[in-house]
Design an enzyme around this catalytic site. Structure first.
Site, PDB file in Angstrom:
ATOM      1  CG  ASN A   9      -1.792   1.196   1.347  1.00  0.00           C
ATOM      2  OD1 ASN A   9      -1.832   2.030   0.443  1.00  0.00           O
ATOM      3  ND2 ASN A   9      -2.503   1.313   2.459  1.00  0.00           N
ATOM      4  CD1 TRP A  10       3.172   1.181  -3.216  1.00  0.00           C
ATOM      5  CD2 TRP A  10       3.192   2.597  -4.955  1.00  0.00           C
ATOM      6  NE1 TRP A  10       3.794   0.557  -4.266  1.00  0.00           N
ATOM      7  CE2 TRP A  10       3.814   1.396  -5.345  1.00  0.00           C
ATOM      8  CE3 TRP A  10       3.077   3.627  -5.892  1.00  0.00           C
ATOM      9  CZ2 TRP A  10       4.350   1.201  -6.631  1.00  0.00           C
ATOM     10  CZ3 TRP A  10       3.600   3.431  -7.165  1.00  0.00           C
ATOM     11  CH2 TRP A  10       4.230   2.238  -7.529  1.00  0.00           C
ATOM     12  CE  LYS A  11      -0.245   3.099   4.960  1.00  0.00           C
ATOM     13  NZ  LYS A  11      -0.109   3.158   6.395  1.00  0.00           N
ATOM     14  CG  HIS A  95      -5.967   2.023   5.650  1.00  0.00           C
ATOM     15  ND1 HIS A  95      -5.440   2.887   6.583  1.00  0.00           N
ATOM     16  CD2 HIS A  95      -4.985   1.143   5.346  1.00  0.00           C
ATOM     17  CE1 HIS A  95      -4.188   2.532   6.829  1.00  0.00           C
ATOM     18  NE2 HIS A  95      -3.887   1.476   6.094  1.00  0.00           N
ATOM     19  CD  GLU A  97      -2.833   5.376   7.060  1.00  0.00           C
ATOM     20  OE1 GLU A  97      -2.877   5.357   5.814  1.00  0.00           O
ATOM     21  OE2 GLU A  97      -1.912   4.850   7.714  1.00  0.00           O
ATOM     22  CD  GLU A 167      -3.503  -2.301   7.603  1.00  0.00           C
ATOM     23  OE1 GLU A 167      -2.458  -2.596   7.014  1.00  0.00           O
ATOM     24  OE2 GLU A 167      -4.041  -1.188   7.512  1.00  0.00           O
ATOM     25  N   GLY A 173       2.623   2.157  11.096  1.00  0.00           N
ATOM     26  CA  GLY A 173       3.602   3.237  10.977  1.00  0.00           C
ATOM     27  C   GLY A 173       4.355   3.543  12.265  1.00  0.00           C
ATOM     28  CB  SER A 212       5.275  -2.008  12.109  1.00  0.00           C
ATOM     29  OG  SER A 212       4.863  -0.691  12.432  1.00  0.00           O
ATOM     30  N   GLY A 233       2.946  -1.281   4.411  1.00  0.00           N
ATOM     31  CA  GLY A 233       2.966   0.159   4.175  1.00  0.00           C
ATOM     32  C   GLY A 233       4.376   0.622   3.874  1.00  0.00           C
TER      33      GLY A 233
HETATM   34  P1  13P Z   1       3.026   0.316   7.851  1.00  0.00           P
HETATM   35  O1  13P Z   1       3.567  -0.946   7.241  1.00  0.00           O
HETATM   36  O2  13P Z   1       3.778   1.540   7.440  1.00  0.00           O
HETATM   37  O3  13P Z   1       2.896   0.194   9.345  1.00  0.00           O
HETATM   38  O4  13P Z   1       1.549   0.536   7.276  1.00  0.00           O
HETATM   39  C1  13P Z   1       0.634  -0.501   7.363  1.00  0.00           C
HETATM   40  C2  13P Z   1      -0.583  -0.132   6.622  1.00  0.00           C
HETATM   41  O5  13P Z   1      -1.326   0.739   7.034  1.00  0.00           O
HETATM   42  C3  13P Z   1      -0.840  -0.831   5.352  1.00  0.00           C
HETATM   43  O6  13P Z   1      -2.101  -0.537   4.867  1.00  0.00           O
END
Ligand code: 13P
Length: 258
Positions: A9-11, A95, A97, A167, A173, A212, A233
């Site tokens: 997931n590049w966000k 998600h 976020e 998640e 993160g 993470s 992520g």
């Molecule tokens: P991280 O791997 O940066 O913790 O992010 C996880 C995530 O939100 C994937 O959708």
């Protein structure tokens, strides 16, 4: 042998240069991989570009969001049939976020789930507990609550072929990945919870872990029978670390006969 599902997931990251570098490195090393489902989720505006870049490879495409509506006066939105048109196969919904920054409710997410299933796209439904719920031992309750809206509106059968990404919000993160034994417990709970409500008992749900994930913790995670893959992520923004995660996930899953 179990083929893990690894989604990057590049966000809100990447640009045209990043896409060409990233995809050419991925193509060289895992472009024809058979024993792992490798998927990338770039920002919406780059979906078409990435689709072209991964053409004729084993890498598949995922969108990070979808609108509730199919067409009409909804400025700034993208519909499920547009995503299908462009060649996306998976779509991330729920998600944390988006729940946090875009005030998405369980009901809105359930509606997106419905629309994606109708269009023949695969929802990657993210669920997970907050730090407080984690500390209070309410993880399973939080996950059940997020699944319940869909179960009550669409039934357990709607989960067949779907991906759930567990998640924990406190693990995203932060560098604090959840312990594999704990993740296994939650995944087993999610699987059983849905199966118990499935009259036919033949639905198969892929359950990923996200939060993470790195090349250091992937082996421990993939050693667990109910962890079918990972949603990555930060570590997917570096092609070498993403490739390491994919290779180690395959290695661990292929050594297991669950
Ligand atoms: P991280 O791997 O940066 O913790 O992010 C996880 C995530 O939100 C994937 O959708």
């Amino acid at each position: 042998m179990i083929h893990p599902l690894v989604i990057g997931n590049w966000k809100l990251n990447g640009n045209l240069h990043f896409i060409s570098t990233m995809v050419s490195i991925l193509r060289q090393s895992i472009g024809s991989i058979q024993n792992c489902k490798v998927v990338i989720a770039p920002p919406m505006i780059y979906l078409g570009q990435v689709k072209q870049a991964i053409y004729n490879s084993a890498i598949e495409l995922c969108a990070q969001n979808v609108d509730l509506h199919i067409s009409g006066a909804f400025t700034g939105e993208v519909s499920s049939n547009m995503l299908k048109d462009i060649g996306a196969k998976y779509v991330i919904i729920g998600h944390s976020e988006r729940r946090l920054w875009h005030a998405e409710t369980d009901y809105v997410i359930a509606r997106k789930f419905y629309i994606l299933k109708k269009e023949g796209l695969i929802p990657v439904l993210c669920i997970g507990e907050t730090e407080l719920e984690h500390q209070e031992g309410r993880t399973k309750e939080a996950c059940a609550r997020q699944i319940d809206v869909i179960l009550s509106l669409q039934g357990a059968e709607a989960f067949n072929g779907v991906v759930i990404a567990y998640e924990p919000i406190w693990a995203i993160g932060t560098g604090k990945s959840a312990h594999p034994d704990k993740v296994q417990e939650v995944h087993e709970f999610i699987r059983t919870y849905i199966a118990q409500k499935d009259a036919k008992k033949d639905s198969f749900v892929t359950i990923q872990y996200g939060g993470s994930v790195t090349s250091k913790n992937i082996m421990g995670l993939c050693a667990q029978p109910d962890i079918d893959g990972v949603l990555v992520g930060s570590a997917c923004l570096n092609p070498e670390s993403f490739i390491d995660i994919i290779r180690l996930a395959v290695k661990q899953k292929s050594s297991k006969m669950f």
